[in-house]
Write an enzyme that holds these catalytic residues in place. Structure first.
Site, PDB file in Angstrom:
ATOM      1  N   ASP A   1      -4.351  -6.472   5.334  1.00 43.96           N
ATOM      2  CA  ASP A   1      -5.345  -7.322   5.991  1.00 43.96           C
ATOM      3  C   ASP A   1      -5.285  -8.750   5.456  1.00 43.96           C
ATOM      4  O   ASP A   1      -5.596  -9.697   6.169  1.00 43.96           O
ATOM      5  CB  ASP A   1      -6.754  -6.744   5.778  1.00 43.96           C
ATOM      6  CG  ASP A   1      -6.960  -5.482   6.607  1.00 43.96           C
ATOM      7  OD1 ASP A   1      -6.440  -5.429   7.740  1.00 43.96           O
ATOM      8  OD2 ASP A   1      -7.621  -4.541   6.116  1.00 43.96           O
TER       9      ASP A   1
ATOM     10  N   ILE B   1      -2.455  -7.588  14.482  1.00 43.72           N
ATOM     11  CA  ILE B   1      -1.383  -7.332  15.459  1.00 43.72           C
ATOM     12  C   ILE B   1      -1.926  -6.575  16.671  1.00 43.72           C
ATOM     13  O   ILE B   1      -1.758  -6.985  17.823  1.00 43.72           O
ATOM     14  CB  ILE B   1      -0.240  -6.516  14.803  1.00 43.72           C
ATOM     15  CG1 ILE B   1       0.314  -7.271  13.602  1.00 43.72           C
ATOM     16  CG2 ILE B   1       0.851  -6.209  15.819  1.00 43.72           C
ATOM     17  CD1 ILE B   1       1.220  -6.442  12.712  1.00 43.72           C
TER      18      ILE B   1
ATOM     19  N   PHE C   1      -4.399   3.148  14.908  1.00 44.58           N
ATOM     20  CA  PHE C   1      -4.775   4.165  13.928  1.00 44.58           C
ATOM     21  C   PHE C   1      -5.952   3.621  13.124  1.00 44.58           C
ATOM     22  O   PHE C   1      -6.113   2.407  13.017  1.00 44.58           O
ATOM     23  CB  PHE C   1      -3.600   4.467  12.979  1.00 44.58           C
ATOM     24  CG  PHE C   1      -2.696   5.555  13.478  1.00 44.58           C
ATOM     25  CD1 PHE C   1      -1.849   5.329  14.550  1.00 44.58           C
ATOM     26  CD2 PHE C   1      -2.701   6.809  12.888  1.00 44.58           C
ATOM     27  CE1 PHE C   1      -1.028   6.343  15.027  1.00 44.58           C
ATOM     28  CE2 PHE C   1      -1.877   7.826  13.349  1.00 44.58           C
ATOM     29  CZ  PHE C   1      -1.048   7.593  14.425  1.00 44.58           C
TER      30      PHE C   1
ATOM     31  N   LYS D   1       8.739 -17.306 -10.486  1.00 49.88           N
ATOM     32  CA  LYS D   1       7.972 -16.196 -11.066  1.00 49.88           C
ATOM     33  C   LYS D   1       6.782 -16.747 -11.861  1.00 49.88           C
ATOM     34  O   LYS D   1       6.953 -17.640 -12.701  1.00 49.88           O
ATOM     35  CB  LYS D   1       8.889 -15.379 -11.982  1.00 49.88           C
ATOM     36  CG  LYS D   1       8.191 -14.192 -12.574  1.00 49.88           C
ATOM     37  CD  LYS D   1       9.077 -13.440 -13.550  1.00 49.88           C
ATOM     38  CE  LYS D   1       8.242 -12.404 -14.265  1.00 49.88           C
ATOM     39  NZ  LYS D   1       8.877 -11.914 -15.471  1.00 49.88           N
TER      40      LYS D   1
ATOM     41  N   PRO E   1      -3.007 -12.154  10.599  1.00 46.19           N
ATOM     42  CA  PRO E   1      -3.360 -11.968  12.007  1.00 46.19           C
ATOM     43  C   PRO E   1      -3.425 -10.474  12.329  1.00 46.19           C
ATOM     44  O   PRO E   1      -2.691  -9.676  11.737  1.00 46.19           O
ATOM     45  CB  PRO E   1      -2.200 -12.629  12.756  1.00 46.19           C
ATOM     46  CG  PRO E   1      -1.072 -12.655  11.786  1.00 46.19           C
ATOM     47  CD  PRO E   1      -1.678 -12.724  10.410  1.00 46.19           C
TER      48      PRO E   1
ATOM     49  N   ASN F   1       0.850  -1.200   0.000  1.00 50.01           N
ATOM     50  CA  ASN F   1       0.000   0.000   0.000  1.00 50.01           C
ATOM     51  C   ASN F   1       0.886   1.251   0.000  1.00 50.01           C
ATOM     52  O   ASN F   1       2.113   1.144  -0.072  1.00 50.01           O
ATOM     53  CB  ASN F   1      -0.941  -0.028   1.214  1.00 50.01           C
ATOM     54  CG  ASN F   1      -0.172  -0.127   2.507  1.00 50.01           C
ATOM     55  OD1 ASN F   1       0.604   0.771   2.843  1.00 50.01           O
ATOM     56  ND2 ASN F   1      -0.346  -1.222   3.234  1.00 50.01           N
TER      57      ASN F   1
HETATM   58  O1  PMT Z   1       2.908   5.999   6.590  1.00 55.84           O
HETATM   59  P1  PMT Z   1       2.344   7.336   6.140  1.00 55.84           P
HETATM   60  O2  PMT Z   1       2.516   7.557   4.662  1.00 55.84           O
HETATM   61  O3  PMT Z   1       2.861   8.480   6.968  1.00 55.84           O
HETATM   62  O4  PMT Z   1       0.749   7.304   6.346  1.00 55.84           O
HETATM   63  C1  PMT Z   1       0.241   7.251   7.649  1.00 55.84           C
HETATM   64  C2  PMT Z   1      -0.926   6.267   7.741  1.00 55.84           C
HETATM   65  C3  PMT Z   1      -2.080   6.765   6.896  1.00 55.84           C
HETATM   66  C4  PMT Z   1      -0.488   4.874   7.277  1.00 55.84           C
HETATM   67  C5  PMT Z   1      -1.300   6.211   9.283  1.00 55.84           C
HETATM   68  O5  PMT Z   1      -1.682   7.490   9.701  1.00 55.84           O
HETATM   69  C6  PMT Z   1      -2.420   5.218   9.518  1.00 55.84           C
HETATM   70  O6  PMT Z   1      -3.605   5.522   9.411  1.00 55.84           O
HETATM   71  N1  PMT Z   1      -2.036   3.950   9.875  1.00 55.84           N
HETATM   72  C7  PMT Z   1      -2.967   2.827  10.019  1.00 55.84           C
HETATM   73  C8  PMT Z   1      -3.272   2.249   8.677  1.00 55.84           C
HETATM   74  C9  PMT Z   1      -4.239   1.064   8.757  1.00 55.84           C
HETATM   75  O7  PMT Z   1      -3.852  -0.027   8.426  1.00 55.84           O
HETATM   76  O8  PMT Z   1      -5.415   1.332   9.271  1.00 55.84           O
HETATM   77  P2  PMT Z   1      -6.602   0.248   9.443  1.00 55.84           P
HETATM   78  O9  PMT Z   1      -7.790   1.099   9.704  1.00 55.84           O
HETATM   79  O10 PMT Z   1      -6.639  -0.660   8.267  1.00 55.84           O
HETATM   80  O11 PMT Z   1      -6.167  -0.584  10.700  1.00 55.84           O
HETATM   81  C10 PMT Z   1      -6.581  -0.270  12.028  1.00 55.84           C
HETATM   82  C11 PMT Z   1      -5.495  -0.574  13.028  1.00 55.84           C
HETATM   83  O12 PMT Z   1      -5.227  -1.975  13.045  1.00 55.84           O
HETATM   84  C12 PMT Z   1      -4.160   0.100  12.743  1.00 55.84           C
HETATM   85  O13 PMT Z   1      -3.615   0.503  13.971  1.00 55.84           O
HETATM   86  C13 PMT Z   1      -3.324  -1.018  12.105  1.00 55.84           C
HETATM   87  O14 PMT Z   1      -1.923  -0.849  12.366  1.00 55.84           O
HETATM   88  C14 PMT Z   1      -3.866  -2.233  12.845  1.00 55.84           C
HETATM   89  N2  PMT Z   1      -3.762  -3.510  12.118  1.00 55.84           N
HETATM   90  C15 PMT Z   1      -4.435  -3.720  10.950  1.00 55.84           C
HETATM   91  C16 PMT Z   1      -4.383  -4.952  10.345  1.00 55.84           C
HETATM   92  C17 PMT Z   1      -3.625  -5.982  10.937  1.00 55.84           C
HETATM   93  N3  PMT Z   1      -3.534  -7.172  10.385  1.00 55.84           N
HETATM   94  N4  PMT Z   1      -2.977  -5.758  12.088  1.00 55.84           N
HETATM   95  C18 PMT Z   1      -3.040  -4.549  12.688  1.00 55.84           C
HETATM   96  O15 PMT Z   1      -2.437  -4.348  13.746  1.00 55.84           O
END
Ligand code: PMT
Length: 403
Positions: A279, A309, A326, A289, A307, A210
């Site tokens: 995800d 985290i 976030f 390849k 998973p 991403n």
């Molecule tokens: O890196 P930059 O270019 O500075 O951009 C910043 C950002 C937009 C990436 C950052 O501000 C941000 O929003 N990070 C979280 C991105 C994200 O994956 O969001 P989400 O809404 O999909 O996930 C929610 C939370 O679950 C996040 O804390 C993520 O780290 C966590 N997560 C998600 C999936 C997973 N398998 N494990 C996780 O821990």
């Protein structure tokens, strides 16, 4: 009271074009209460005069190691002892190399050797000189020894090149000085932060990822270290320098990040999940390849869930850190963020709208709304560095209140 009241700063100027900005830098430092003594290399005097620097600092400028009057009282030792901070700006490749080698062949290098104060280096040079492995190794050596490396910034250079190598602007250096002398509310705290994207391999040459640049997570790591925390940064693949004083662990996939993060979570007081973790990942990684087929225009890649985290960390029953997530959303920001806060059992979530240009993914700025169980707070458009500081201040308040 001014933020730099009573602070004694030795400004060491070496011979680069950015030296012309030192008059402005000195004015801004003294306006904020600092006392500035200027030490100039021989080459620096080709770019800005000692008379100018004496006028703006209000102190005589030290120029020569072999000045009989000054050295009668061991001038270089005195200046080094006097300083609360030695700020080298601009620091040329040559000055950085000489300091890294421990040389004392002019007044400025001897002051650095003779001082116990923190040394802050603001590199300024041509982008190719900055990239040169010798300069990079010299900076890495100095950083390992505890020197603070402030910058450089990227942009157009005096020589016409474009790239990393511009000295930080005077006000950016002033802000770093202020931060350095501020109280350290996170002293004694251990913080783990995930940052950047993950890469989910499809075959040996392709992956799903991403647009995360890591800037938001790295800003959090840098600010947390400056506020006194012991910081571990678990980073996906990004093109950013490791902030001073931060331990960085590089990972590629979500599963790697999961292993590194969950194995460390319980030894940290605070866990911040800023990474854009994929995800889903391909069900299997093709060993060779994958070839384009002639008989079909489609290909199907089966994905399986990675998973989670942050949910795993937040579900810990023992030694659970204060857990901050976030939420990257493109619509219904508040509703989806609140849902994640509750579903993942987080203490705090920082929501950003990643559908808007100039904020969110791969931008220097952001707009955030923080949600916790009992409240929320909106932070308007600002640099990720400033927002990182605001987030950490909120975490400090909420986590202290909780424990
Ligand atoms: O890196 P930059 O270019 O500075 O951009 C910043 C950002 C937009 C990436 C950052 O501000 C941000 O929003 N990070 C979280 C991105 C994200 O994956 O969001 P989400 O809404 O999909 O996930 C929610 C939370 O679950 C996040 O804390 C993520 O780290 C966590 N997560 C998600 C999936 C997973 N398998 N494990 C996780 O821990």
């Amino acid at each position: 009271m001014q933020p730099l009241e009573g602070k004694k700063i030795v400004l060491g100027i070496s011979g680069g074009i950015a030296a012309y900005k030192c008059a402005e830098l000195t004015r801004r430092l003294t306006e904020r209460g600092a006392e500035v003594k200027v030490v100039m290399t021989k080459a620096a005097k080709e770019f800005i005069t000692p008379l100018t620097m004496q006028a703006v600092s209000g102190n005589p400028v030290a120029e020569s190691l072999l000045d009989p009057a000054a050295e009668a009282s061991m001038g270089h030792i005195e200046i080094g002892k006097w300083a609360d901070l030695v700020l080298l700006a601009p620091a040329t490749a040559d000055l950085i190399a000489r300091i890294s080698a421990g040389m004392g062949n002019d007044l400025l290098t001897t002051v650095v050797l003779a001082s116990e104060a923190p040394i802050a280096i603001a590199p300024a040079m041509n982008q190719q000189m900055y990239k040169n492995i010798a300069t990079q190794e010299n900076l890495a050596t100095l950083s390992r020894r505890g020197a603070l490396i402030w910058g450089p910034a990227a942009g157009e250079q005096a020589c016409g090149d474009v790239g990393l190598g511009r000295m930080l602007e005077p006000m950016q250096l002033v802000e770093r000085c202020i931060t350095l002398f501020q109280p350290k509310p996170l002293q004694g705290k251990k913080i783990a932060i995930t940052a950047g994207p993950t890469q989910e391999a499809i075959d040996p040459v392709r992956f799903i990822s991403n647009h995360s640049s890591g800037k938001m997570g790295y800003a959090l790591a840098e600010q947390a270290a400056q506020l006194g925390a012991e910081v571990t940064l678990i980073s996906g693949p990004v093109d950013l320098a490791t902030p001073n004083g931060v331990q960085r662990i590089d990972v590629l996939s979500a599963e790697d990040m999961f292993d590194e993060a969950t194995s460390r979570a319980q030894s940290n007081d605070i866990f911040i999940g800023c990474a854009a973790v994929a995800d889903y990942r391909p069900h299997a990684i093709a060993p060779q390849k994958m070839k384009k087929t002639v008989d079909s225009d489609e290909i199907t890649i089966r994905l399986v869930k990675n998973p989670d985290i942050i949910a795993t960390v937040a579900a810990l029953s023992e030694n659970r850190p204060f857990t901050v997530g976030f939420a990257a959303e493109t619509q219904n920001v508040e509703q989806y963020a609140m849902d994640k806060l509750h579903r993942k059992n987080l203490d705090l979530i920082c929501a950003n709208d990643v559908s808007q240009a100039g904020i969110g993914f791969n931008a220097n700025d952001n707009v955030l709304t923080l949600f916790w169980k009992e409240g929320n707070q909106h932070y308007p458009h600002a640099s990720k560095m400033l927002l990182a500081r605001a987030i950490l201040e909120k975490i400090e308040t909420l986590s202290t209140h909780k424990s």
